[in-house]
Scaffold this motif. Sequence first.
Motif, mmCIF file in Angstrom:
data_model
loop_
_atom_site.group_PDB
_atom_site.id
_atom_site.type_symbol
_atom_site.label_atom_id
_atom_site.label_comp_id
_atom_site.label_asym_id
_atom_site.label_seq_id
_atom_site.Cartn_x
_atom_site.Cartn_y
_atom_site.Cartn_z
ATOM 1 N N ILE A 195 0.831 -1.200 0.000
ATOM 2 C CA ILE A 195 0.000 0.000 0.000
ATOM 3 C C ILE A 195 0.869 1.256 0.000
ATOM 4 C CG2 ILE A 195 -1.692 1.324 1.315
ATOM 5 C CD1 ILE A 195 -2.908 -1.307 2.212
ATOM 6 N N ALA A 196 1.970 1.241 0.763
ATOM 7 C CA ALA A 196 2.869 2.396 0.800
ATOM 8 C C ALA A 196 3.502 2.636 -0.570
ATOM 9 C CB ALA A 196 3.955 2.181 1.846
ATOM 10 N N ARG A 197 3.924 1.567 -1.240
ATOM 11 C CA ARG A 197 4.502 1.710 -2.569
ATOM 12 C C ARG A 197 3.456 2.228 -3.562
ATOM 13 N NH1 ARG A 197 9.353 -1.132 -3.821
ATOM 14 N NH2 ARG A 197 10.289 -2.130 -2.001
ATOM 15 N N LEU A 198 2.233 1.738 -3.426
ATOM 16 C CA LEU A 198 1.153 2.178 -4.306
ATOM 17 C C LEU A 198 0.868 3.666 -4.110
ATOM 18 C CD1 LEU A 198 -0.801 0.896 -6.378
ATOM 19 C CD2 LEU A 198 -2.422 0.573 -4.493
ATOM 20 N N ARG A 199 0.792 4.090 -2.861
ATOM 21 C CA ARG A 199 0.569 5.519 -2.585
ATOM 22 C C ARG A 199 1.658 6.361 -3.228
ATOM 23 N NH1 ARG A 199 -0.682 4.061 3.019
ATOM 24 N NH2 ARG A 199 1.478 4.622 3.501
ATOM 25 N N ALA A 200 2.922 5.913 -3.090
ATOM 26 C CA ALA A 200 4.044 6.672 -3.636
ATOM 27 C C ALA A 200 3.966 6.753 -5.161
ATOM 28 C CB ALA A 200 5.363 6.037 -3.208
ATOM 29 N N LEU A 201 3.599 5.659 -5.808
ATOM 30 C CA LEU A 201 3.481 5.660 -7.262
ATOM 31 C C LEU A 201 2.413 6.654 -7.724
ATOM 32 C CD1 LEU A 201 3.696 1.859 -8.188
ATOM 33 C CD2 LEU A 201 5.432 3.617 -8.546
ATOM 34 N N ILE A 202 1.270 6.639 -7.049
ATOM 35 C CA ILE A 202 0.176 7.532 -7.429
ATOM 36 C C ILE A 202 0.567 8.988 -7.201
ATOM 37 C CG2 ILE A 202 -2.184 8.227 -6.856
ATOM 38 C CD1 ILE A 202 -2.740 5.252 -6.254
ATOM 39 N N ARG A 203 1.223 9.265 -6.066
ATOM 40 C CA ARG A 203 1.671 10.634 -5.784
ATOM 41 C C ARG A 203 2.624 11.123 -6.867
ATOM 42 N NH1 ARG A 203 2.855 8.900 -0.515
ATOM 43 N NH2 ARG A 203 5.069 9.209 -0.962
ATOM 44 N N ARG A 204 3.618 10.304 -7.169
ATOM 45 C CA ARG A 204 4.625 10.727 -8.154
ATOM 46 C C ARG A 204 3.995 10.933 -9.529
ATOM 47 N NH1 ARG A 204 8.095 6.952 -5.407
ATOM 48 N NH2 ARG A 204 7.779 5.388 -7.038
ATOM 49 N N ALA A 205 3.058 10.052 -9.913
ATOM 50 C CA ALA A 205 2.407 10.183 -11.216
ATOM 51 C C ALA A 205 1.638 11.499 -11.324
ATOM 52 C CB ALA A 205 1.472 9.003 -11.457
ATOM 53 N N ALA A 206 1.120 11.977 -10.183
ATOM 54 C CA ALA A 206 0.368 13.239 -10.166
ATOM 55 C C ALA A 206 1.259 14.440 -9.886
ATOM 56 C CB ALA A 206 -0.748 13.163 -9.121
ATOM 57 N N GLY A 207 2.569 14.194 -9.702
ATOM 58 C CA GLY A 207 3.502 15.285 -9.460
ATOM 59 C C GLY A 207 3.559 15.749 -8.024
ATOM 60 N N ASN A 208 3.156 14.888 -7.087
ATOM 61 C CA ASN A 208 3.167 15.239 -5.668
ATOM 62 C C ASN A 208 4.256 14.453 -4.951
ATOM 63 O OD1 ASN A 208 0.760 16.953 -5.725
ATOM 64 N ND2 ASN A 208 -0.344 15.051 -6.113
#
Length: 221
Positions: free
Chosen positions: A109-122
């Motif tokens: 879940i932590a890796r997934l959150r990080a991927l989504i954040r980075r994809a959105a530029g956060n």
Amino acid sequence: MRILIVEDEPTLGPQLKATLEGAGYAVDLATDGEDGHFLGSTENYDAAILDLGLPEIDGLTVLDRWRREKRNFPVLVLTARDSWSDKVAGLDAGADDYLAKPFQTEELIARLRALIRRAAGNASSELIAGPVRLDTRSGRVTLDGAPVKLTAQEYKLLSYLLHHKGKVVSRTELIEHIYDQDFDRDSNTIEVFVTRIRKKLGADIITTIRGLGYQLDDPQG
């Protein structure tokens, strides 16, 4: 946020789906590579969790086809294989991250959150718009430091808008990203949730762009 899981293990797939839904994601599950490829090619996802050892079409082929089709959502590869060559093959095929089985759900879940954040530029796990803060790790939302209780769907909608702060997001895009594929897309619930969020966080937190959709900006610039 909407997630695609492509996993053929009869226990693991449903467990991951239930866990991610409990963490506030909308989740679709495919149990073979053919269905997984079809969903990833025709639906809009914020990220995918993809097993490599799939029936019908293997995971590397699915991933390669997505990338050739310009499907650029982040992909977290799951596999029982643990050799360096398999990791290299997955990353070269277009994977954004790699997790070998067995794994801890919290790490996934932590890796997934990080991927989504980075994809959105956060870069940060905390999303901020003026006095409103959303912590993606804890799911906590605050207004001027005071906790605000949101329903699951209100949280999903706010989270998506915060991940795309400053952009105009259409009603259709919101529906595609906060609900799974079985949701009635003629529903007017988006408007209902926007109204509820405004009541809880302030009337100016979400702007309606007539004919286009909704926009969330930082009131403090």
